[in-house]
Motif scaffolding. Structure first.
Motif, mmCIF file in Angstrom:
data_model
loop_
_atom_site.group_PDB
_atom_site.id
_atom_site.type_symbol
_atom_site.label_atom_id
_atom_site.label_comp_id
_atom_site.label_asym_id
_atom_site.label_seq_id
_atom_site.Cartn_x
_atom_site.Cartn_y
_atom_site.Cartn_z
ATOM 1 N N LEU A 239 0.699 -1.065 0.355
ATOM 2 C CA LEU A 239 -0.497 -0.332 0.133
ATOM 3 C C LEU A 239 1.133 1.698 0.384
ATOM 4 C CD1 LEU A 239 -2.439 -1.330 2.657
ATOM 5 C CD2 LEU A 239 -3.312 -1.694 0.249
ATOM 6 N N GLY A 240 2.381 0.894 0.433
ATOM 7 C CA GLY A 240 2.979 2.462 0.288
ATOM 8 C C GLY A 240 2.543 2.821 1.778
ATOM 9 N N VAL A 241 3.166 3.513 2.156
ATOM 10 C CA VAL A 241 3.098 4.581 4.240
ATOM 11 C C VAL A 241 2.420 5.135 3.947
ATOM 12 C CG1 VAL A 241 3.612 5.824 5.783
ATOM 13 C CG2 VAL A 241 5.399 4.573 4.378
ATOM 14 N N ASN A 242 2.403 6.198 2.951
ATOM 15 C CA ASN A 242 0.763 6.551 3.184
ATOM 16 C C ASN A 242 -0.794 6.862 3.295
ATOM 17 O OD1 ASN A 242 1.991 9.146 2.702
ATOM 18 N ND2 ASN A 242 2.406 9.364 0.889
ATOM 19 N N LEU A 243 -1.152 5.047 2.371
ATOM 20 C CA LEU A 243 -2.326 4.773 2.166
ATOM 21 C C LEU A 243 -2.474 3.981 3.550
ATOM 22 C CD1 LEU A 243 -4.658 4.178 1.018
ATOM 23 C CD2 LEU A 243 -3.697 2.199 -0.501
ATOM 24 N N THR A 244 -1.132 3.043 4.330
ATOM 25 C CA THR A 244 -1.524 2.624 5.211
ATOM 26 C C THR A 244 -1.468 3.115 6.549
ATOM 27 O OG1 THR A 244 0.001 1.188 4.295
ATOM 28 C CG2 THR A 244 -0.371 0.654 6.825
ATOM 29 N N LYS A 245 -1.469 4.415 6.604
ATOM 30 C CA LYS A 245 -1.815 5.640 7.659
ATOM 31 C C LYS A 245 -2.609 5.466 7.493
ATOM 32 C CE LYS A 245 2.629 8.084 8.648
ATOM 33 N NZ LYS A 245 2.955 9.098 9.008
ATOM 34 N N ARG A 246 -3.738 6.053 5.737
ATOM 35 C CA ARG A 246 -4.667 6.764 6.326
ATOM 36 C C ARG A 246 -6.381 5.088 6.716
ATOM 37 N NH1 ARG A 246 -2.386 9.343 1.313
ATOM 38 N NH2 ARG A 246 -4.046 7.556 0.410
ATOM 39 N N SER A 247 -5.661 3.771 5.872
ATOM 40 C CA SER A 247 -6.438 2.976 5.587
ATOM 41 C C SER A 247 -7.214 2.881 7.448
ATOM 42 C CB SER A 247 -5.345 1.818 5.702
ATOM 43 O OG SER A 247 -6.826 0.683 5.086
ATOM 44 N N GLN A 248 -7.980 2.716 7.730
ATOM 45 C CA GLN A 248 -8.851 2.461 9.341
ATOM 46 C C GLN A 248 -8.165 0.097 9.846
ATOM 47 O OE1 GLN A 248 -13.191 2.587 9.642
ATOM 48 N NE2 GLN A 248 -12.215 3.297 11.514
ATOM 49 N N PHE A 249 -8.302 -0.210 8.475
ATOM 50 C CA PHE A 249 -7.402 -1.927 8.249
ATOM 51 C C PHE A 249 -6.911 -2.434 7.489
ATOM 52 C CE2 PHE A 249 -12.403 -1.586 10.133
ATOM 53 C CZ PHE A 249 -11.999 -1.614 11.329
ATOM 54 N N PRO A 250 -5.355 -1.470 7.308
ATOM 55 C CA PRO A 250 -4.948 -1.413 6.566
ATOM 56 C C PRO A 250 -4.379 -2.875 5.856
ATOM 57 C CG PRO A 250 -3.347 -1.144 8.698
ATOM 58 C CD PRO A 250 -4.827 -1.070 8.623
ATOM 59 N N LEU A 251 -4.583 -4.136 6.940
ATOM 60 C CA LEU A 251 -4.611 -5.622 6.201
ATOM 61 C C LEU A 251 -6.196 -6.163 5.036
ATOM 62 C CD1 LEU A 251 -3.183 -8.438 6.693
ATOM 63 C CD2 LEU A 251 -3.572 -8.712 8.170
ATOM 64 N N LEU A 252 -6.776 -5.757 5.941
ATOM 65 C CA LEU A 252 -7.888 -6.046 4.792
ATOM 66 C C LEU A 252 -7.516 -4.882 3.456
ATOM 67 C CD1 LEU A 252 -10.550 -6.528 3.896
ATOM 68 C CD2 LEU A 252 -11.870 -4.410 5.117
ATOM 69 N N THR A 253 -6.992 -3.919 3.666
ATOM 70 C CA THR A 253 -6.798 -3.113 2.370
ATOM 71 C C THR A 253 -6.073 -4.003 1.165
ATOM 72 O OG1 THR A 253 -7.662 -1.328 3.456
ATOM 73 C CG2 THR A 253 -6.325 -0.616 1.294
ATOM 74 N N THR A 254 -5.222 -4.322 1.883
ATOM 75 C CA THR A 254 -4.381 -5.316 1.607
ATOM 76 C C THR A 254 -4.514 -6.100 0.916
ATOM 77 O OG1 THR A 254 -2.132 -4.567 2.932
ATOM 78 C CG2 THR A 254 -1.704 -6.894 1.686
ATOM 79 N N ILE A 255 -5.175 -7.534 1.636
ATOM 80 C CA ILE A 255 -5.878 -8.081 1.102
ATOM 81 C C ILE A 255 -7.310 -7.860 -0.291
ATOM 82 C CG2 ILE A 255 -7.738 -10.617 1.899
ATOM 83 C CD1 ILE A 255 -6.411 -10.326 4.338
#
Length: 366
Positions: A239-255
């Motif tokens: 995702l990159g750092v910025n999107l990981t920061k903004r994402s409430q659940f980054p692992l879900l966004t990755t999947i």
């Protein structure tokens, strides 16, 4: 204490699943940006030291619950008060993790379902599991451990196969030096999730071979820490750092980013199953520790009588603990570490160990 025993493998699995728990849910240590995995590593290192502190107390009183040996160490009255405070601490953390679960499901899938109903379903399952005792909890953990690792390995293979990983997102390493990383570790990852293993001071007396407790505990903490480092590194690489920061659940966004051959996509179930397994075990351990501790303090003959009323307390507290998910996460990462985690995970155990050391020294001199 309950008349039951668990073996070393079962203890290892319970610690491992407990540590993953809700830590998979949030962007852990993301304030360290590309070096988030390093902040988790430093948190793990101190978490092992915390484990060694309460393990030293366990070695001194191998057949006693913390609520029992606290009274032996600092006196009946002060020990009772401190033991009661720990039980309340464990109940509060049960409610916090239950709120994590409810908020996750409402955000991802059940938008119109009341939070109370979602939390009620899980707490009923936890009440039933705790009612069955530590041996059933341990055997349940063995089954869930297998399921979780199948999900984890499958998910990792799918992410790699999708070509989503960009290692350049993990660079530069230590761009701002080590101070920001240590700051994140000191304020966050030491306490959540590694310091929370203090709850296993209640579980260790049930181990059938006390000599294995130290080795098993350290190995479980290390494996869970390595897994959390990998998860955060993969999140940032995808995702990159910025999107990981903004994402409430980054692992879900990755999947959700997985897409293979235009038909294998939207694998949200991987994330939800993994989170439900980890959160279920984490709440169960916290809740069980609170029930057993309060049963000992109030000299309750049948501890199971406490399970249902305390389960209701956890349910109601989980709904009133914060007005929304943002406030809830902010409290957990910024406020609670200094108000609750630091004294209960580090300060009080060190104080107890110091008193034990001074008593032993005085006895040896005599």
């Amino acid at each position: 204490m309950e008349k039951a025993k668990i073996d070393a493998i079962q203890l290892f699995i319970l610690i491992f699943l407990f540590e993953l728990g809700s830590a998979l849910l949030v962007p852990l240590a993301i304030e360290a940006e590309e070096d988030a995995w390093l902040a988790i590593f430093f948190g793990l290192a101190v978490g092992i030291l915390i484990f060694l502190i309460f393990h030293a107390l366990y070695q001194t009183y191998p057949d006693s619950l913390p609520t029992q040996y606290m009274r032996n160490i600092i006196g009946n009255y002060l020990g009772w008060v401190l033991g009661f405070a720990y039980c309340l601490y464990f109940l509060y953390l049960s409610a916090r993790v239950l709120r994590d679960f409810g908020s996750m499901l409402l955000t991802i899938a059940y938008h119109e379902t009341p939070l109370f109903i979602v939390n009620l379903l899980l707490i009923l399952l936890i009440i039933y599991t705790v009612y069955q005792g530590i041996e059933v909890m341990a055997r349940t953990g063995e089954l869930l451990f297998v399921i979780l690792y199948v999900l984890a390995i499958s998910g990792f293979i799918l992410i790699v196969s999708s070509g989503l990983i960009d290692l350049s997102n993990l660079k530069p390493v230590l761009e701002d030096g080590i101070v920001p990383i240590l700051n994140v570790a000191i304020t966050q990852t030491i306490f959540v999730p590694f310091g929370e293993a203090i709850v296993f001071s209640v579980i260790l007396p049930y181990l059938n071979n006390p000599k294995k407790a130290k080795k098993v505990g350290i190995l479980a903490l290390c494996l869970s820490g390595i897994n959390l480092m990998i998860v955060m590194a993969v999140n940032i690489a995808v995702l990159g750092v910025n999107l990981t920061k903004r994402s409430q659940f980054p692992l879900l966004t990755t999947i959700q980013s997985i897409q293979i051959a235009d038909f294998l996509e939207r694998l949200d179930v991987f994330f939800m199953l993994a989170l439900i397994i980890g959160i279920f075990i984490k709440i169960t351990i916290f809740f069980y520790a609170a029930v057993i501790g309060l049963g000992d303090l109030f000299k309750v003959t049948n501890v199971k009588q406490l399970i249902y009323p305390l389960g209701l307390v956890v349910l109601l507290l989980s709904n009133s603990i914060a007005s929304n998910i943002t406030e809830h996460i902010q409290e957990g990462l910024v406020i609670i570490p200094f108000i609750l985690h630091f004294p209960f995970q580090i300060l009080f155990p060190l104080f107890l160990l110091l008193i034990v050391y001074l008593k032993k020294r005085k006895k040896n001199k005599a």
